[in-house]
Design a protein around this motif. Structure first.
Motif, mmCIF file in Angstrom:
data_model
loop_
_atom_site.group_PDB
_atom_site.id
_atom_site.type_symbol
_atom_site.label_atom_id
_atom_site.label_comp_id
_atom_site.label_asym_id
_atom_site.label_seq_id
_atom_site.Cartn_x
_atom_site.Cartn_y
_atom_site.Cartn_z
ATOM 1 N N ALA A 1 28.750 32.439 -0.536
ATOM 2 C CA ALA A 1 29.494 31.221 -0.304
ATOM 3 C C ALA A 1 30.498 31.068 -1.544
ATOM 4 O O ALA A 1 31.741 30.834 -1.321
ATOM 5 C CB ALA A 1 28.427 29.883 -0.469
ATOM 6 N N ASN A 2 29.907 31.569 -2.682
ATOM 7 C CA ASN A 2 30.945 31.216 -3.734
ATOM 8 C C ASN A 2 32.028 32.423 -3.779
ATOM 9 O O ASN A 2 33.216 32.250 -3.964
ATOM 10 C CB ASN A 2 30.204 31.590 -5.122
ATOM 11 C CG ASN A 2 29.237 30.685 -5.495
ATOM 12 O OD1 ASN A 2 29.415 29.527 -5.177
ATOM 13 N ND2 ASN A 2 28.111 31.027 -6.339
ATOM 14 N N LEU B 1 34.603 30.963 -1.167
ATOM 15 C CA LEU B 1 35.263 30.008 -1.953
ATOM 16 C C LEU B 1 36.344 30.558 -2.716
ATOM 17 O O LEU B 1 37.648 30.282 -2.767
ATOM 18 C CB LEU B 1 34.284 29.174 -2.392
ATOM 19 C CG LEU B 1 35.133 27.839 -3.247
ATOM 20 C CD1 LEU B 1 35.898 27.107 -2.188
ATOM 21 C CD2 LEU B 1 34.319 27.028 -4.044
ATOM 22 N N ALA C 1 38.273 25.257 2.978
ATOM 23 C CA ALA C 1 37.502 26.156 2.390
ATOM 24 C C ALA C 1 36.509 25.395 1.566
ATOM 25 O O ALA C 1 35.104 25.540 1.540
ATOM 26 C CB ALA C 1 38.230 26.691 1.239
ATOM 27 N N LEU C 2 36.835 24.152 0.980
ATOM 28 C CA LEU C 2 35.662 23.207 0.439
ATOM 29 C C LEU C 2 34.697 22.785 1.506
ATOM 30 O O LEU C 2 33.464 22.695 1.028
ATOM 31 C CB LEU C 2 36.332 21.832 -0.295
ATOM 32 C CG LEU C 2 36.962 22.500 -1.681
ATOM 33 C CD1 LEU C 2 37.984 21.210 -2.168
ATOM 34 C CD2 LEU C 2 36.125 22.666 -2.594
ATOM 35 N N ASP D 1 34.002 24.398 4.234
ATOM 36 C CA ASP D 1 33.088 25.436 4.467
ATOM 37 C C ASP D 1 32.036 25.609 3.665
ATOM 38 O O ASP D 1 30.906 26.182 3.837
ATOM 39 C CB ASP D 1 33.921 26.600 4.668
ATOM 40 C CG ASP D 1 34.692 26.699 6.028
ATOM 41 O OD1 ASP D 1 34.678 25.825 6.631
ATOM 42 O OD2 ASP D 1 35.644 27.436 6.135
ATOM 43 N N TYR D 2 32.665 25.610 2.350
ATOM 44 C CA TYR D 2 31.469 25.624 1.297
ATOM 45 C C TYR D 2 30.275 24.593 1.220
ATOM 46 O O TYR D 2 29.230 24.956 0.984
ATOM 47 C CB TYR D 2 32.094 25.615 -0.212
ATOM 48 C CG TYR D 2 31.219 25.674 -1.295
ATOM 49 C CD1 TYR D 2 31.106 27.061 -1.687
ATOM 50 C CD2 TYR D 2 30.791 24.939 -2.226
ATOM 51 C CE1 TYR D 2 30.401 27.372 -2.811
ATOM 52 C CE2 TYR D 2 30.095 25.213 -3.353
ATOM 53 C CZ TYR D 2 30.014 26.356 -3.494
ATOM 54 O OH TYR D 2 29.272 26.717 -4.470
ATOM 55 N N ALA E 1 28.059 25.681 3.687
ATOM 56 C CA ALA E 1 27.154 26.907 3.383
ATOM 57 C C ALA E 1 26.037 26.408 2.454
ATOM 58 O O ALA E 1 24.987 26.905 2.545
ATOM 59 C CB ALA E 1 28.024 27.911 2.735
ATOM 60 N N MET E 2 26.555 25.354 1.394
ATOM 61 C CA MET E 2 25.387 24.916 0.813
ATOM 62 C C MET E 2 24.316 24.050 1.416
ATOM 63 O O MET E 2 23.125 23.973 1.221
ATOM 64 C CB MET E 2 25.990 23.969 -0.349
ATOM 65 C CG MET E 2 26.844 24.677 -1.557
ATOM 66 S SD MET E 2 25.851 25.937 -2.270
ATOM 67 C CE MET E 2 26.235 27.475 -1.533
#
Length: 575
Positions: A256-257, A260, A294-295, A297-298, A301-302
């Motif tokens: 995930a990182n 991003l 993108a945020l 999606d992050y 993911a978290m």
């Protein structure tokens, strides 16, 4: 004159042709051959009219060819260097590398401090801890009585846990100087649980088997509803540890990182000299855009990472291991689902991102590190500004500050000191300040000094809180601190609490944690409750009641003998 090699015009006194670099010998070189423009130093080797070189004379190469090749080689190398540098030093790559270097610097400073890895102790299922606090001073001005007779009152607790040996013990006690007021002991040995008290059970231990608890209770009470109660404390611990995030979760976080970072849009905007913590710092500025999608999606993911730990299944397995009925399990799980917050939290963050849109920040780099991050945006009509500054001190990690402003409100955090322990001492001075309309309305200050190799009192920490310029309270502590890779031992001989310039009370405090080295509670000849008949249980109840009454009388005698009557009556009235 004309060059003998290329036929171009050149000065009569020139020895080297400015066009091809050939040697011409100056004015006395003689006439230029008719075919000079087509030949090198003479006719081609073996050609008509070629002059035979003197025996043993070295063959000469065209200097122009050598110089030209050299210039070409330098140009190619320069292009390669620039090309490779551009490949690996793209704006995004440069910023990402700076963040990596910055993070590594702070991690290295933390490693130098030497804090133990407590998570590893828990993962190894081997941990011991102890805590002890004792009253050493108290202000008589609080109640108008001399309270010095209360000095020496305190509490202590010790625990040891070894998952490998499936044993755990615990001791809890209250004391007054050398007098033990009350104490309780517990030892869990696999499925057997033993309890005892010096005051209430005369030091004897009584035990029960948790795996047969329901059947034993049914036998004693005749109640069929408790028959299925059964558990093993260490099985429960294993279930909890098994459900903890593992390597798959760590891998998902890294992915995930990475995703991003790949979505970042970075543009180099130029050079800027900034004042960072009092030091003029030359920086290179980059404008970084983090796209909203993108945020989001992050965040998704978290949420998946957090949800990968199936707590509902863990709870269900725990309840089953404890012998809870199916109907009760369903009811309990339904209640727990109501407090499941990961999805709600993700939705709240996405709602905020809808309001925020793309996040744009300006990042300033110096010496390969991040020196500053600036953010400014208007959110729902409110102008929000944030600025993080790093560096400027003797060591990069020694100084940092954070400023957040929203309209007329400000939050300021400043930290400075020797954060790497250079010279043998770790120091830190941190201030957290809240301002309204430019006026400080609240402030917290912290000053710490720790000398790992210092003898005696090598640790000191002071924390203060004030509001509108008036001190609300100060806590000062001094003592010794010893750190290893797997243990912490803190002994504070003096913990002083002051308010309005007056000391309210003072304490001594001890705390230690480290790997388990064995059990401190030993049990011999315990009495198992399941082996006792109804008369035995009645006798045990009477004994406990009688011991409790004796203990209460002993405490009354002790406090009466050690405290003046006016203080004793004041305490009895207060409680």
């Amino acid at each position: 004159m004309l060059c003998r090699n290329c036929g171009k015009e050149m000065r009569d006194d020139a020895r080297f042709c400015p066009n091809c670099g050939a040697v011409n010998g100056g004015p006395s070189a003689g006439p230029v051959p008719p075919d000079a423009g087509r030949q090198g130093w003479g006719a081609p080797a073996g050609g008509a009219g070629a002059a035979a070189p003197a025996e043993g004379a070295p063959k000469r190469r065209g200097l122009g060819l050598v110089i030209g090749a050299g210039v070409a080689a330098v140009a190619v190398i320069a292009l390669l260097v620039v090309g490779v540098s551009s490949l690996f030093a793209s704006p995004r790559g440069t910023v990402e590398k700076a963040f990596t270097k910055t993070t590594a610097a702070f991690e290295e400073a933390g490693d130098k401090l030497g804090m133990p890895d407590l998570a590893k102790l828990q993962k190894d299922r081997s941990i011991s801890g102890s805590f002890r606090v004792e009253l050493t001073g108290i202000s008589s001005q609080l109640v108008g009585y001399d309270l010095s007779d209360l000095y020496g009152l305190g509490l202590g607790m010790r625990t040891n846990y070894s998952g490998k040996d499936r044993k755990m013990d615990a001791q809890l006690s209250a004391f007054w100087d050398d007098d033990e007021l009350v104490s309780f002991q517990m030892l869990a040995d696999n499925a057997n649980l033993y309890l005892g008290s010096s005051q209430f059970t005369d030091g004897s231990f009584y035990g029960l088997n948790t795996e047969t608890l329901g059947a034993d209770l049914k036998k004693l009470s005749g109640d069929d509803s408790v028959e299925d109660i059964s558990f093993n404390l260490f099985d429960l611990m294993d279930i909890i540890l098994k459900a903890a995030p593992g390597e798959e979760s760590e891998k998902a976080v890294k992915e995930a990182n990475k995703a991003l970072k790949a979505a970042l849009e970075v543009k180099k905007t130029g050079a800027k000299t900034m004042d960072i913590h009092g030091k003029s710092t030359k920086t290179t500025a980059y404008h970084v855009v983090i796209p909203q999608d993108a945020l989001e999606d992050y965040v998704d993911a978290m949420e998946d990472v957090l949800s990968s730990v199936d707590y509902m299944s863990m709870y269900e397995e725990l309840f089953q291991a404890m012998g809870v009925s199916r109907d009760d399990i369903d009811d309990l799980l339904a209640d727990l689902e109501d407090v499941y917050v990961y999805g709600d939290l993700a939705d709240a963050v996405k709602y905020f991102l809808d309001e925020l849109g793309d996040v744009e920040v300006d990042v300033y780099l110096s010496g390969g590190y991040v020196s500053a991050i600036l953010y400014e945006e208007r959110i729902q009509g409110t102008k929000v500004e944030a600025a993080l500054y790093l560096g400027g001190g003797d060591q990069y990690v020694d100084n940092l500050s954070l400023e957040i402003r929203a309209d007329d409100s400000e939050l300021l955090v400043e930290s400075a000191g020797n954060h790497t322990g250079k010279g043998g001492a770790f120091t830190d001075e941190t201030t957290i300040r809240i301002k309204e309309d430019g006026r400080s309305v609240g402030r917290l200050t912290s000053e710490m000094r720790y000398e790992p190799k210092g003898k005696g009192n090598n640790f000191r920490w002071e924390i203060g809180v004030d509001s509108l310029g008036v001190s609300l309270g100060v806590v000062e502590m001094e003592g010794s601190l010893a750190l290893t890779k797997d243990s912490l031992d803190l002994k504070l001989e003096d913990v002083s609490v002051r308010t309005m310039g007056m000391e309210v009370f003072s304490l001594s405090l001890e705390y230690a944690v480290g790997p388990c080295k064995g059990m401190e509670v030993s049990v011999s000849s315990p009495t198992m409750l399941a082996d006792m008949d109804e008369d035995d249980l009645m006798d045990l109840g009477y004994d406990l009641q009688a011991n409790a009454q004796d203990w209460a009388l002993d405490m009354q005698d002790l406090f009466t003998s050690r405290l003046p009557s006016e203080l004793l009556w004041a305490l009895m009235y207060a409680f």
